[in-house]
Scaffold this active site. Structure first.
Site, PDB file in Angstrom:
ATOM      1  N   ALA A  73      49.947  34.587  43.292  1.00 18.80           N
ATOM      2  CA  ALA A  73      50.112  35.896  43.439  1.00 18.80           C
ATOM      3  C   ALA A  73      51.701  36.030  43.212  1.00 18.80           C
ATOM      4  CB  ALA A  73      50.038  36.439  44.849  1.00 18.80           C
ATOM      5  N   GLN A  87      45.434  31.623  39.362  1.00 18.13           N
ATOM      6  CA  GLN A  87      44.442  32.476  40.584  1.00 18.13           C
ATOM      7  C   GLN A  87      44.381  33.826  40.438  1.00 18.13           C
ATOM      8  OE1 GLN A  87      46.384  30.953  44.314  1.00 18.13           O
ATOM      9  NE2 GLN A  87      45.018  29.247  44.250  1.00 18.13           N
ATOM     10  N   ILE A 119      44.127  37.716  39.052  1.00 17.38           N
ATOM     11  CA  ILE A 119      42.921  38.176  38.541  1.00 17.38           C
ATOM     12  C   ILE A 119      43.440  39.518  37.539  1.00 17.38           C
ATOM     13  CG2 ILE A 119      41.200  37.790  39.991  1.00 17.38           C
ATOM     14  CD1 ILE A 119      41.425  40.656  41.060  1.00 17.38           C
ATOM     15  N   ASP A 120      44.725  39.769  37.250  1.00 18.80           N
ATOM     16  CA  ASP A 120      45.310  40.729  36.791  1.00 18.80           C
ATOM     17  C   ASP A 120      45.559  40.724  35.155  1.00 18.80           C
ATOM     18  OD1 ASP A 120      47.775  38.947  36.383  1.00 18.80           O
ATOM     19  OD2 ASP A 120      48.258  39.674  38.424  1.00 18.80           O
ATOM     20  N   HIS A 162      39.779  33.115  39.269  1.00 20.84           N
ATOM     21  CA  HIS A 162      39.154  33.936  39.769  1.00 20.84           C
ATOM     22  C   HIS A 162      38.900  35.222  38.845  1.00 20.84           C
ATOM     23  CE1 HIS A 162      41.222  32.452  43.859  1.00 20.84           C
ATOM     24  NE2 HIS A 162      40.131  31.565  43.332  1.00 20.84           N
ATOM     25  N   CYS A 206      21.570  41.695  28.488  1.00 21.93           N
ATOM     26  CA  CYS A 206      22.556  42.535  27.809  1.00 21.93           C
ATOM     27  C   CYS A 206      23.800  41.931  27.792  1.00 21.93           C
ATOM     28  CB  CYS A 206      22.822  43.885  28.311  1.00 21.93           C
ATOM     29  SG  CYS A 206      24.265  44.820  27.766  1.00 21.93           S
ATOM     30  N   CYS A 246      26.682  50.568  32.308  1.00 19.63           N
ATOM     31  CA  CYS A 246      26.802  50.223  31.133  1.00 19.63           C
ATOM     32  C   CYS A 246      26.169  51.230  29.951  1.00 19.63           C
ATOM     33  CB  CYS A 246      25.726  48.779  30.719  1.00 19.63           C
ATOM     34  SG  CYS A 246      25.823  48.254  29.049  1.00 19.63           S
ATOM     35  N   CYS A 277      22.842  50.037  27.969  1.00 17.78           N
ATOM     36  CA  CYS A 277      21.606  49.762  28.506  1.00 17.78           C
ATOM     37  C   CYS A 277      21.114  50.382  29.954  1.00 17.78           C
ATOM     38  CB  CYS A 277      21.258  48.308  28.721  1.00 17.78           C
ATOM     39  SG  CYS A 277      22.037  47.362  30.237  1.00 17.78           S
ATOM     40  N   SER A 337      51.772  29.646  47.445  1.00 17.29           N
ATOM     41  CA  SER A 337      52.198  28.768  48.696  1.00 17.29           C
ATOM     42  C   SER A 337      50.797  27.738  48.988  1.00 17.29           C
ATOM     43  CB  SER A 337      52.135  29.608  49.944  1.00 17.29           C
ATOM     44  OG  SER A 337      50.826  30.394  50.154  1.00 17.29           O
TER      45      SER A 337
HETATM   46 ZN   LIG Z   1      24.243  46.506  29.517  1.00 19.80          ZN
END
Ligand SMILES: [Zn+2]
Length: 251
Positions: free
Chosen positions: A25, A104, A106-107, A122, A135, A154, A157, A194
């Site tokens: 982070a 780690q 997720i951005d 992650h 799909c 979606c 679908c 950390s």
């Molecule tokens: Zn779909």
């Protein structure tokens, strides 16, 4: 910045042909993304149990509305630009100084900065995936943000879209890949973590029991400071500036 410590890092990196970087982070707070586990982070203010009870795969499956009401509020950050540190790592990869980044976060900021070899254990909040197995289409978060319904479906679908991030109760992504990358490294540089979150913290621990060349760049102490060859305290400086200086000294 402690010049002697930087020199030490530079000499270790100069002789390495396989440097792998692990990020947490701390590198993304420099881009303006809140640290969920930090002092004012959602894990502290709301309590980890509460967060875990919503951001988990069974809540998503049972009650996607409840999941999304929370998720959109907390984890759906507006578009953010990579920090200097992200850009430096992408640049160092281009120059062959960094082989891979295991993150780690997720951005998706490493990819956005231009890093090619990224293992995001992650997942990536910038992407959504259709949960209908047949799909399985991916969509960008920009597109999903335009969908007005709380639970995005979606366009192809009608299946429910799921953020392409690892929820509690789900296995991490690229587990074997991440571990192999780390264990094969000649030098491991940990930045902005950390080292409390497993399994990545476990991989770093495992690396350090076999090898010595562990470098840590972090604001504040980490769980592996004792095992590090060099620990650089970020203090009032920034990870980006420190990496810039290391890269400059590498010539
Ligand atoms: Zn779909």
């Amino acid at each position: 910045m402690d010049s002697k410590l930087l020199d030490q890092v530079v000499s270790v990196l100069a002789s390495s042909n396989n440097t792998v970087v692990v990020t947490g982070a701390g590198i993304s707070t420099e881009a303006g993304i809140p640290d969920f586990r930090g002092e004012k982070g959602i894990y502290r203010t709301m309590g980890e149990d509460r967060v875990m009870s919503i951001i988990n795969i069974s809540t998503f499956q049972r009650d996607p509305k409840r999941f999304y009401e929370f998720y959109r509020q907390v984890f759906d950050f507006p578009p953010v630009e990579p920090s200097l540190a992200h850009k430096m790592l992408a640049d160092m990869e281009k120059k062959g100084r960094v082989k891979a980044v295991v993150t780690q976060n997720i951005d998706g900021l490493h990819e956005k900065a231009g890093s090619k070899n990224v293992i995001a254990v992650h997942g990536n909040a910038d992407r959504f995936i259709c949960t209908r197995r047949r799909c399985g289409k991916y969509y960008s978060s920009d597109l999903v943000r335009e969908i007005k319904e709380i639970v995005p479906e979606c366009p192809e679908c009608g299946g429910i879209l799921k953020p392409d991030v690892v929820l509690f109760g789900e296995p991490i992504q690229g587990y074997i890949d991440a571990r192999e990358r780390i264990m094969a490294a000649r030098v491991l540089v940990v930045i902005g973590s950390s080292l409390t979150v497993y399994p990545l913290a476990g991989f770093v621990k495992e690396f350090s029991t076999f090898y010595q060349d562990l470098i840590i760049i972090n604001k504040g102490p980490t769980h592996m400071d004792h095992a590090a060859l060099v620990k650089i305290e970020v203090g009032d400086s920034s990870t980006g500036k420190i990496l810039q200086e290391i890269d400059r000294r590498l010539g």
